[in-house]
Design an enzyme around this catalytic site. Sequence first.
Site, PDB file in Angstrom:
ATOM      1  N   CYS A   1       0.834  -1.192   0.000  1.00 58.79           N
ATOM      2  CA  CYS A   1       0.000   0.000   0.000  1.00 58.79           C
ATOM      3  C   CYS A   1       0.874   1.249   0.000  1.00 58.79           C
ATOM      4  CB  CYS A   1      -0.957   0.047   1.178  1.00 58.79           C
ATOM      5  SG  CYS A   1      -2.107  -1.335   1.292  1.00 58.79           S
TER       6      CYS A   1
ATOM      7  N   ARG B   1       5.447  -0.777  -4.268  1.00 59.15           N
ATOM      8  CA  ARG B   1       5.034  -1.312  -2.974  1.00 59.15           C
ATOM      9  C   ARG B   1       3.995  -2.418  -3.123  1.00 59.15           C
ATOM     10  NH1 ARG B   1       6.495   2.138   1.359  1.00 59.15           N
ATOM     11  NH2 ARG B   1       4.814   1.309   2.637  1.00 59.15           N
TER      12      ARG B   1
ATOM     13  N   TRP C   1      -3.376  -2.604  -1.381  1.00 61.83           N
ATOM     14  CA  TRP C   1      -3.079  -4.032  -1.529  1.00 61.83           C
ATOM     15  C   TRP C   1      -4.070  -4.754  -0.627  1.00 61.83           C
ATOM     16  CZ3 TRP C   1      -1.157  -8.379   1.138  1.00 61.83           C
ATOM     17  CH2 TRP C   1      -0.538  -9.355   0.348  1.00 61.83           C
TER      18      TRP C   1
ATOM     19  N   ASN D   1      -2.913   2.873   5.503  1.00 64.61           N
ATOM     20  CA  ASN D   1      -2.046   1.707   5.339  1.00 64.61           C
ATOM     21  C   ASN D   1      -2.042   0.927   6.644  1.00 64.61           C
ATOM     22  OD1 ASN D   1      -1.342   2.558   2.808  1.00 64.61           O
ATOM     23  ND2 ASN D   1       0.737   3.165   3.332  1.00 64.61           N
ATOM     24  N   GLY D   2      -1.934  -0.394   6.561  1.00 62.44           N
ATOM     25  CA  GLY D   2      -1.863  -1.210   7.764  1.00 62.44           C
ATOM     26  C   GLY D   2      -3.099  -2.067   7.936  1.00 62.44           C
TER      27      GLY D   2
ATOM     28  N   GLU E   1      18.520 -17.971  -2.699  1.00 56.29           N
ATOM     29  CA  GLU E   1      18.161 -16.642  -3.198  1.00 56.29           C
ATOM     30  C   GLU E   1      17.921 -16.670  -4.708  1.00 56.29           C
ATOM     31  OE1 GLU E   1      17.476 -12.477  -3.468  1.00 56.29           O
ATOM     32  OE2 GLU E   1      17.166 -14.031  -1.956  1.00 56.29           O
TER      33      GLU E   1
ATOM     34  N   LYS F   1      14.372 -15.584  -6.522  1.00 58.67           N
ATOM     35  CA  LYS F   1      14.247 -14.565  -7.566  1.00 58.67           C
ATOM     36  C   LYS F   1      13.434 -15.111  -8.742  1.00 58.67           C
ATOM     37  CE  LYS F   1      15.033 -11.529  -5.881  1.00 58.67           C
ATOM     38  NZ  LYS F   1      15.428 -11.811  -4.538  1.00 58.67           N
TER      39      LYS F   1
ATOM     40  N   GLU G   1       9.724 -15.367  -7.716  1.00 59.13           N
ATOM     41  CA  GLU G   1       9.076 -14.077  -7.509  1.00 59.13           C
ATOM     42  C   GLU G   1       8.605 -13.432  -8.801  1.00 59.13           C
ATOM     43  OE1 GLU G   1      10.925 -11.843  -3.660  1.00 59.13           O
ATOM     44  OE2 GLU G   1      12.293 -12.153  -5.337  1.00 59.13           O
TER      45      GLU G   1
ATOM     46  N   HIS H   1      19.090 -37.209  -0.922  1.00 60.21           N
ATOM     47  CA  HIS H   1      18.207 -37.525   0.192  1.00 60.21           C
ATOM     48  C   HIS H   1      16.760 -37.174  -0.126  1.00 60.21           C
ATOM     49  CE1 HIS H   1      21.607 -38.488   2.706  1.00 60.21           C
ATOM     50  NE2 HIS H   1      22.179 -37.348   2.345  1.00 60.21           N
TER      51      HIS H   1
ATOM     52  N   LYS I   1       6.498  -4.766  -2.057  1.00 58.13           N
ATOM     53  CA  LYS I   1       7.897  -4.501  -1.750  1.00 58.13           C
ATOM     54  C   LYS I   1       8.153  -4.508  -0.257  1.00 58.13           C
ATOM     55  CE  LYS I   1      12.125  -3.312  -2.658  1.00 58.13           C
ATOM     56  NZ  LYS I   1      13.020  -4.324  -3.261  1.00 58.13           N
TER      57      LYS I   1
END
Length: 623
Positions: free
Chosen positions: A2, A27, A75, A101-102, A496, A500, A503, A519, A618
């Site tokens: 947001c 964001r 969002w 926001n929140g 990582e 990527k 995402e 394994h 973000k």
Amino acid sequence: MCGIVGYIGPRIAQEFLLEGLSRLEYRGYDSAGVATFSSVSDFEVHREVGRIKRLALLVHDNPSPSGIGIGHTRWATHGAPSVMNAHPHRSSQGELVLAHNGVIENYDEIKSRLLKLGYEFSSETDTEVVANLISECLRVRRQRYDQGVAGERSLGMDAIKDAISQLRGTYGLVVMIRDWPDTIFAARLGSPLVVGVGDGEHFIASDASPLVGYTDRIVYLADHQVAMVTADSLEVSHRDHGLVDHDVHELQLDVGSVELNGFDHYMLKEIFEQPDALRNTLRGRLSDDDATAVLGGLNLTPSQLRSIKRIVFTACGTSWHSALVGEYMMEEIAQIPVEVEYASELRYRNSPMWDNTLVFAITQSGETADTLAALREMKRKGHRTLAICNVIGSSIAQEAEGGIYLHAGPEIGVASTKAYTSQCLALAMLALHFGRLRHLGYAEGRAMIDQIRAVPDAVQKALESNESVARIAAKYKDCQNFLYLGRHYNFPTALEGALKLKEISYIHAEGYPAAEMKHGPIALVDSRTPSVFVMPKGFIYDKVMSNLEEIKARGGPVIAIAAEGDRRIEKMTEDVIYIPHVSEFLQPIVSIIPLQLLAYHIAVLRGCDVDKPRNLAKSVTVE
């Protein structure tokens, strides 16, 4: 997640609001809206589902000359993406409009109470509950005012304080009230808000990026603070303790840092910014005379640092992967036991903590809700808390007792790139600093400094692989599964790299220690599942080569990240990406570069929205 913007001054507010919202697209959001005061002291509200450009078309058809307004990108948390759920929201009485926001955790019980008082709701959001709660607090305050209690504009401020004192959760709020058409009110708790100070104008935003090019003076609001903003004045008070002095800071960003500058995407721009970002992280922090790293922001004496017996790194997502790299560094170089904890788990675990434990929160934004909560829990238990953070003035930067700023510059693309490598470099300097306080000799320290200084140039060289990576991406873009494998320092790199790809391309990818393949995960290997081996030269190289041979024996295609001059690897696979040789503890910073590029090029070839991947934000400011 947001975004909030606000403006009050001589400009046309809608123009700043739309540009500001565009700068906050990184964001993450699914709808957007703006509200301005009209000439008859009422509100003009425009909301739209989808991207900012759709909202811009709506505003273009309904222009307003107003010099005061607020905007928001949403969002979805409470309620699906829709025009009715988009912000800003009006109160049911129509006397105020609000963006938030929140997450308000007790919104349901407040809503039930307001329904009994006759308030109506047209959305599924917790935000509309806040709007109506402020409306009710205004009504109560006005009754007192009619009975002789002093008021005017402070009445609005007091009503907002009354309302937020009843909220449980997190919020960044901007509010316009019909009775005060020359004022914007703002409040924050756990969700960032900054105020830009101009000449006869003020700006409000979730972070500093919308303010770049408009002002270089900025005020960071702290938790429980409420601001009353006019074109010519800024008054900040604490919810419970009255007026507070606010510091005006210099905004050290330029327009180029938040624009594409010829790149197709912010992610690609930020990948190529990494050499300079790393140089900025290093600047002024290496001492040849003392053969150590100079980290004054830790705010601990050498004696206090020597007393540390254990370190806990807590983080989420990409920052958690950098913490794993830091664990290897700290244990090998500084000989200090380290634990890496998911912040979302640490905050709820009652994990026994030794005395003399130092807790580091690692975060790009400094606003990650879980990381902030874990930091607060560790502070409550009496542990020293520090942070490794990129955003100056962020919540975690303010609440930690000290730490290290990355100075990597703003990161707009949702998928973190330059913040990750800067975190790893900051952790390398931290390991050097602790090592020199303990057992590392002068010569060893100087050798590490020389190796660390060489990293930005090595990353610059690694970026030359871009064209060869693009060709490999074209070969594998239609695969639906990838495996990423590495050992020792390059196991976190495998994690990582897989993240990527997930995402931004939406391809299923998993990272593993290469030796763990036999394994269980080796059952996934087939001709349609590439395995990406991160294997620059090191003491465990031969072991990783054996793991690679196991994959080849089962018909799995292999992409290798290898050190320049490694001719042995060419015999094992035709898809090799070469990177410069660096010391093993610095390999993760260099070996991740081609993996970032691989994810980027595959995502572009698959037609994905690289900078704004679906479902992601973000800065994750809600639990």
